[in-house]
Design an enzyme around this catalytic site. Structure first.
Site, mmCIF file in Angstrom:
data_model
loop_
_atom_site.group_PDB
_atom_site.id
_atom_site.type_symbol
_atom_site.label_atom_id
_atom_site.label_comp_id
_atom_site.label_asym_id
_atom_site.label_seq_id
_atom_site.Cartn_x
_atom_site.Cartn_y
_atom_site.Cartn_z
ATOM 1 N N CYS A 250 32.479 37.478 47.346
ATOM 2 C CA CYS A 250 32.729 38.481 46.269
ATOM 3 C C CYS A 250 33.132 38.057 44.786
ATOM 4 C CB CYS A 250 34.230 39.337 46.727
ATOM 5 S SG CYS A 250 34.806 40.340 45.596
ATOM 6 N N HIS B 299 36.975 40.719 40.560
ATOM 7 C CA HIS B 299 37.344 40.314 41.977
ATOM 8 C C HIS B 299 38.502 40.987 42.552
ATOM 9 C CE1 HIS B 299 38.221 38.187 45.557
ATOM 10 N NE2 HIS B 299 39.400 37.688 45.049
#
Length: 511
Positions: free
Chosen positions: A83, A143
């Site tokens: 991610c 994030h």
């Protein structure tokens, strides 16, 4: 009387002329208005959705609906199968190998003085703001959410990936090794029906926020970011979504117990994920179909929320002048290559949905050529009529969507930690690790990547061509980028960067 008639006629013609001029001006304003941007991120979504793989008869009517509205890339790949670095790459327009952002990096430290590549980069939403757009965002976009002040209007993000039950349903988050428990922490992985209804899900609130703003008036075009938390683990959604997938109808992905026998040692180290369920455990425990069921249930839940967004857009005044892009930050393995995770340079970890819709784009088109998520930034700029940002390392996909240009030469590059890369081009995947060891797969003969053909002389020329596409720059780890969950990452950063202070845990890290 005659003079009065002349005056009446004159004023009638004058008013008519003014109305015509006013109408023309309005039409010109509408015509010259730059399109709005609806930027939708879905966490951990692989290609199982109906418009792409249609795995196990997955039910995704709104992904289907979006596919009919525009262009679906069935072979899009992320620049990192994790991610944090994947999203940093999309938002900066730079490759992980350029920035050294290989692990999780706090949003506010992606751009900092210590990183020569990213210290003065303009993030994607900022570029739109600098070119006259009003920017808004909610949910998981970078994030965590976004660096400070990147959005003019921020809805923030609810911490974590809840809601959570009082007690986990199946997986304790640690695995079986006590030593590894203490060293590497706990994954969010678990699965089961929770909570009772959709309104308790953070994504539902995010869609409410977006829908309300789509009914507002704006004096300039807008950039609206929406980041869904699902289908990220834990795989919790209300029971009704599980009910769509009876266990006796569930398929499981292809798997071979000896699949990893021909993988180089570095590849095995990268695939060492001590906290995640293994496929062998899932088989023996009878949980494999249940995990797949939960993942599909989460997909259908996100599909429902996507439908609410599309409904809100279609009922707004912005329906005909909005570009939609939907993407995911990486794929997700559901038993392939022995585990349930992303975290790999293989096909099922790097491939993820990418969809565009909007003015001047074909409808219902699918493109099977490999492309990169790195292309999102320059593509949106071109679709919006904005000047290209020279720092972008990706290529715009507009002419590919409109005219099928570049299909034969298209390729995608994925990086996982320093100097480990995968290249997807044509029907082939080439992987090269930091020590020079390799993997090669011919997807025409081996779609599941079960047989490493790197030593087969038949493919020597093809391998050399793909090797030439590897990045020339492989930056050291950025000091603020870490991933303590992965043993290989911890060791590599220490080996390359030397001893550092204990890494700061990133809240909401992908576990």
């Amino acid at each position: 009387m005659r003079r009065l008639v002349y005056l009446v006629v004159f004023f009638s013609l004058f008013i008519s002329s003014c109305r015509t001029k006013s109408t023309q001006e309005q039409e010109n304003i509408i015509k010259n208005t730059k399109p709005n941007i609806l930027f939708i991120a879905v966490d951990d979504l692989n290609n199982m959705i109906a418009p792409i793989d249609n795995f196990s008869n997955v039910k995704t009517p709104n992904f289907d609906r979006l596919a009919k509205m525009g262009v679906t890339f069935t072979n899009a790949h992320v620049q990192a199968p994790l991610c944090g670095p994947s999203r940093a790459s999309i938002m900066t327009g730079l490759r992980p190998s350029t920035t050294g952002i290989y692990g999780m990096t706090p949003d506010n430290e992606i751009r900092r003085e210590g990183n020569s590549s990213s210290k003065d980069i303009t993030f994607l939403p900022e570029y739109f703001q600098q070119n006259g757009y009003h920017t808004m965002g909610i949910g998981k976009l970078f994030h965590i959410h976004a660096p400070k002040n990147v959005f003019q209007e921020s809805g923030g993000r609810i911490k974590g990936f809840g809601p959570y039950p009082k007690k986990r349903f199946v997986w304790d988050g640690f695995g079986t090794s006590k030593a590894k428990k203490e060293r590497y922490g706990r994954t969010s992985t678990d699965w089961g029906a929770f909570p009772e209804n959709d309104t308790l899900m953070p994504d539902h609130e995010s869609v409410n926020w977006v829908a309300e703003r789509l009914q507002r008036d704006y004096n300039k075009p807008f950039f609206m970011g929406l980041g869904f938390l699902r289908v990220h683990v834990p795989l919790y959604v209300p029971q009704k979504w599980f009910d769509l997938y009876p266990l006796d109808k569930i398929e499981t992905p292809p798997y071979k117990s000896d699949d990893l026998n021909d993988i180089p040692p570095v590849g095995l180290q990268i695939n060492d994920l001590p906290m995640m369920p293994s496929t062998e455990w899932a088989k023996k425990s009878g949980e494999w179909k249940k995990i797949v069921q939960a993942y599909l249930a989460c997909i259908s839940y996100v599909d429902y929320e996507l439908g609410r967004v599309l409904d809100a857009l279609e009922s707004s005044k912005y329906a005909d002048n909005t570009v939609i892009v939907l993407w995911s930050d990486h794929g997700y393995r559901l038993g392939e290559k022995g585990t349930f995770a992303k975290h790999a340079l293989w096909e099922t970890a790097t491939k993820a949905p990418l969809m565009f819709a909007g003015p001047n784009l074909p409808k219902g088109k699918k493109i099977n050529a490999p492309v990169e998520m790195l292309s999102i930034y320059p593509t949106l700029l071109e679709l919006s009529g904005l000047p290209a940002y020279k720092r972008n390392e990706g290529k715009s996909l507009v002419t590919m969507m409109q005219k099928d240009e570049g299909l034969q030469d298209a390729y995608a590059l994925t990086t996982f930690a320093m100097n480990n890369h995968a290249v997807k081009k044509g029907g082939y995947r080439y992987i090269r690790y930091e020590d020079g060891t390799e993997e090669f797969y011919d997807h025409n003969l081996d779609p599941n990547e079960w047989n490493n053909a790197a030593d087969n002389p038949k493919y020597k020329l093809q391998i050399e061509k793909m090797k030439a596409l590897l990045p020339k720059v492989n930056s050291k780890w950025d000091a603020s980028s870490n991933y303590t969950f992965q043993p290989y990452f911890v060791k590599q950063k220490k080996r390359i960067n030397g001893a550092e202070k204990k890494p700061v845990e990133v809240i909401g890290a992908d576990r």
